[in-house]
Design an enzyme around this catalytic site. Structure first.
Site, short mmCIF file in Angstrom:
data_model
loop_
_atom_site.label_atom_id
_atom_site.label_comp_id
_atom_site.label_asym_id
_atom_site.label_seq_id
_atom_site.Cartn_x
_atom_site.Cartn_y
_atom_site.Cartn_z
N ARG A 203 42.62 33.18 45.52
CA ARG A 203 43.47 32.44 46.45
C ARG A 203 43.18 32.79 47.91
O ARG A 203 44.00 33.34 48.63
CB ARG A 203 44.95 32.68 46.13
CG ARG A 203 45.31 32.24 44.72
CD ARG A 203 46.79 32.42 44.41
NE ARG A 203 47.06 32.02 43.03
CZ ARG A 203 48.25 32.13 42.43
NH1 ARG A 203 49.27 32.62 43.10
NH2 ARG A 203 48.40 31.74 41.18
N ASP A 270 30.12 21.37 57.65
CA ASP A 270 29.62 22.52 58.41
C ASP A 270 30.17 23.85 57.92
O ASP A 270 30.56 24.71 58.70
CB ASP A 270 29.93 22.33 59.90
CG ASP A 270 29.25 23.40 60.77
OD1 ASP A 270 28.14 23.83 60.39
OD2 ASP A 270 29.84 23.80 61.79
#
Length: 575
Positions: A203, A270
C-alpha cells in the site's frame, strides 16, 4: 486571488484555510488529556483555532485523538519537535491543516487497539469531511496503516510527507501488516504529491473501493516489498513518480492497475517504473478528470527533490530518525521492520522546554522582531508585512517554507537514476522509453534561435545549467527535427512568487497554448523549488515544423526563465 492553505500548497486540499482568523491555542504540556494537552486543543475545542506548541517532546496517547474542524495544527512550532505515539490522529470534520508533526504510533503495550493504530487517518463514516491538507509531516511505525483516507472524504492533499517503516510482524491481529497509505471507501478528489514512501511492505499507496479522482504525482517509493502503487478501479493520474526496488521488493511491476469498482480510467505518464495489471487497457492518452495539480516535476528530477524536501524540516534540519530513513534511501540499505526498537526507537524525545513569548500571542519574541510586530502586544492577528496573512500564519509557515532552508540537494547521480530505470524495466508508462514509433527527447531552451528580447543566462538549477531569460517582450524559435508524431510537450520553466510572467507556444504560426506564470511554489528565487512544468497535450508535429516561444517577462521581479521543452509521445501502448 483565492487564498490557499499556505504558499506552495497544491492539490485538491489546497483550499483549506484551517483555523485562519480564529483563536491561538497553545499546547502547554505532554499529557494525554486535560486542559493544555494536544487532545484538548484538537478534540475538546471546536471553534476556528491555530494550535501552536509551548513545549516539545513526546506525547504518549492511550486512544486516538479525533480532530474537530476549522483548525491549523502547527507541529513545527514545538521547541525541539513534537512526537505523538501510541495512537492515531483522526480527522473527523472539515477544513483542517496539519504540518510539522512526527507521528510514530509504535508497538507499546499501552495505546490504541493494534487493528486501528494508524499514524493519521482522514474521514469518518456518516460525516462530511473535506478540505484537508496533510503536509510536511513524518509518519512511521504504525501497526495498521501509516496513513489513510476512509469514510468518503473529499478534497484532501497528502504532500511532502515522509511515510516510512510501517511495522510488519507486530501486534496486528491479521499478522503481517506493514502498510503505507490506504485510499478507499469512496474517497474522492485526493492528491498525493511529493511524498517519500520508504520500506513499507504494501500500500504505497493502494486505491480501492470506488475511489475517484486520485492524483499520484512526483512521489518516491523505495523498498516497497510486495506492493508499491496498487489500484483497483476508480480514476487515477499517476505522473512523474519514481519507484526504487530495495532488498525487500519482490520483483513485481511497481505500478499495478487492476479491475475494481468505479470508473476504471487511468492516465499514466513519465514514471520511472514498470506498469502491469489486468486493467492496463483502461489507460488513456490524456487526463481522465480535471486535474487539480498541474505544477509537475519531470521524473528525472523527482528523486533529488523528494529526498531533499520530504518530512519535517525546520531551519534546514531533520530529526535523527528522519535523517536515518533518508540515508537508507540514498544508500539503498533500507529494510522492512517489525518494531521501532530494531532501528533505535524514539530518539526524538527531548526534555520539555519553553520559548519566550512575552505577550502570549503564540509568536516568540525573537520572531516578532524579525517581522516588525510588537513582542509586548498581542498582535498575532495583525499583518505587519502587508502580505494579506496574519502575523501568526507568517510565523508558522516560515518555519517550514520561508526562513527555513531545505537541506542541500543530495545531487543524486545520473548513474543512480539510470540504475533505477534499468531495475524498473525502463521509464515512461510501460517500462520502456519508446512509445509508438517515436522516442521521448528534450530540446534545451538555450538552443532556440533568439529572435528578440531573450538572452542565454547561466542558472545552476536548470537542466543543463542555462536558461533563456527575458525581462520584457521576447521571441525565440526552433525547427523541429525529431520523428513526426503526436507528443505531449512539457515546457519546463521557473515560476517565482514575486511577479507574473506570460508565455505563448506557437506551432507553424498557430498558438497551441498560453498561460500566466503565477503559481505559489514557495520561493522568490529561480531554484529547484520553483522549477516547474506546464504540459500541452496531444500535439501533432512533423519534421521541419517551426516552434516559436513568445512571451513577456515581469521586468526584474520575475523574468521569463525557460529551461527546456520535453517531448513525450502521446500514443502510449502497453505490453
Amino acid at each position: 486571488m483565492k487564498k490557499i492553505a499556505f504558499e506552495g500548497a497544491q492539490g485538491f486540499g489546497a483550499g483549506a484555510t484551517g483555523g485562519r482568523g480564529g483563536d491561538i491555542v497553545k499546547v502547554t504540556n505532554l499529557k494525554d488529556s486535560g486542559e493544555g494537552s494536544l487532545r484538548w486543543a484538537l478534540e475538546d475545542l471546536d471553534d476556528p483555532r491555530i494550535v501552536v506548541f509551548a513545549v516539545g517532546g513526546q506525547i504518549d496517547l492511550k486512544e486516538e485523538i479525533r480532530i474537530n474542524g476549522d483548525v491549523t495544527l502547527a507541529g513545527q512550532t514545538a521547541p525541539g519537535g513534537i512526537t505523538v505515539s501510541g495512537a492515531r490522529l483522526r480527522v473527523i470534520e472539515s477544513n483542517v491543516i496539519i504540518r510539522g508533526m512526527n507521528l510514530r504510533p509504535g508497538d507499546s503495550n499501552d495505546g490504541q487497539k493494534a487493528e486501528n493504530r494508524d499514524g493519521i487517518s482522514v474521514g469518518k463514516n456518516g460525516r462530511t469531511v473535506e478540505d484537508v491538507i496533510i503536509d510536511s509531516n513524518s509518519i512511521s511505525w504504525a501497526i495498521d496503516e501509516n496513513t489513510s483516507t476512509w469514510g468518503s472524504p473529499n478534497n484532501v492533499t497528502w504532500s511532502n510527507n515522509l511515510i516510512a517503516e510501517a511495522l510488519q510482524d507486530s501486534r496486528h491481529p491479521k499478522g503481517d501488516h506493514s502498510m503505507g497509505m490506504l485510499i478507499g471507501d469512496g474517497s474522492e478528489n485526493i492528491s498525493i504529491i511529493g511524498n517519500l514512501f520508504a520500506s513499507n511492505d504494501q500500500r504505497n499507496a493502494v486505491v480501492k473501493d470506488g475511489s475517484e479522482h486520485i492524483e499520484y504525482i512526483n512521489n518516491v517509493v523505495y523498498n516497497y516489498g510486495r506492493q508499491a502503487l496498487e489500484v483497483a478501479g476508480g480514476s487515477l493520474h499517476a505522473i512523474g513518480n519514481v519507484m526504487i526496488a530495495g532488498d525487500d521488493s519482490n520483483g513485481r511491476a511497481a505500478i499495478r492497475l487492476n479491475t475494481g469498482d468505479g470508473r476504471q480510467a487511468f492516465y499514466v505518464s513519465d514514471n520511472l517504473s514498470a506498469v502491469s495489471g489486468d486493467a492496463t487497457n483502461k489507460i488513456k492518452s490524456s487526463y481522465v478528470f480535471d486535474p487539480s495539480t498541474k505544477e509537475i516535476i519531470p521524473s528525472e528530477d523527482v528523486l533529488d527533490w523528494v529526498v531533499s524536501h520530504a518530512g519535517v524540516i525546520i531551519d534546514g534540519k531533520r530529526s535523527k530518525i528522519d535523517q536515518r530513513i533518508i540515508d537508507t534511501v540514498v544508500d539503498d540499505d533500507g529494510r522492512i521492520i517489525d518494531s521501532q526498537k530494531e532501528v533505535g526507537g524514539y530518539l526524538d524525545q527531548v526534555a520539555m522546554k519553553t520559548i519566550k513569548d512575552s505577550d502570549d500571542d503564540g509568536i516568540p519574541d525573537a520572531y516578532e522582531k524579525l517581522i516588525g510586530s510588537d513582542a509586548n502586544r498581542a498582535d498575532s492577528d495583525k499583518d505587519a508585512d502587508g502580505n494579506g496573512l496574519a502575523n501568526i500564519e507568517d510565523y508558522i509557515n516560515a518555519l517550514l517554507d520561508g526562513s527555513a532552508k531545505a537541506p542541500s540537494s543530495y545531487a543524486i547521480s545520473s548513474d543512480f537514476v539510470e540504475e533505477i530505470i534499468s531495475a524498473s524495466g525502463g521509464s515512461g508508462t510501460n517500462g520502456s522509453s519508446s512509445r509508438g514509433d517515436a522516442d521521448s527527447f528534450v530540446i534545451e531552451a538555450e538552443d532556440f534561435k533568439i529572435e528578440k528580447g531573450f538572452a542565454t543566462a547561466k542558472l545552476s538549477a536548470a537542466s543543463e545549467g542555462k536558461v533563456l531569460r527575458a525581462h520584457h517582450d521576447a521571441e525565440a524559435s526552433t525547427t523541429f527535427d525529431g520523428k513526426s508524431g503526436t507528443y505531449d510537450i512539457g515546457v519546463q520553466y521557473f515560476d517565482e512568487t514575486d511577479g507574473v510572467s506570460y508565455l505563448e507556444v506557437h506551432l507553424n504560426g498557430k498558438m497551441l497554448d498560453a498561460w500566466h506564470w503565477n503559481a505559489n511554489l514557495g520561493s522568490a528565487l529561480a531554484n529547484m523549488k520553483t522549477r516547474t512544468t506546464h504540459v500541452i497535450d496531444d500535439i501533432e508535429i512533423e519534421a521541419g515544423d517551426e516552434i516559436v516561444l513568445i512571451g513577456t517577462g515581469a521586468r526584474s521581479t520575475e523574468p521569463l526563465r525557460i529551461d527546456a521543452l520535453h517531448f513525450t509521445p502521446s500514443d502510449t501502448l502497453l505490453n
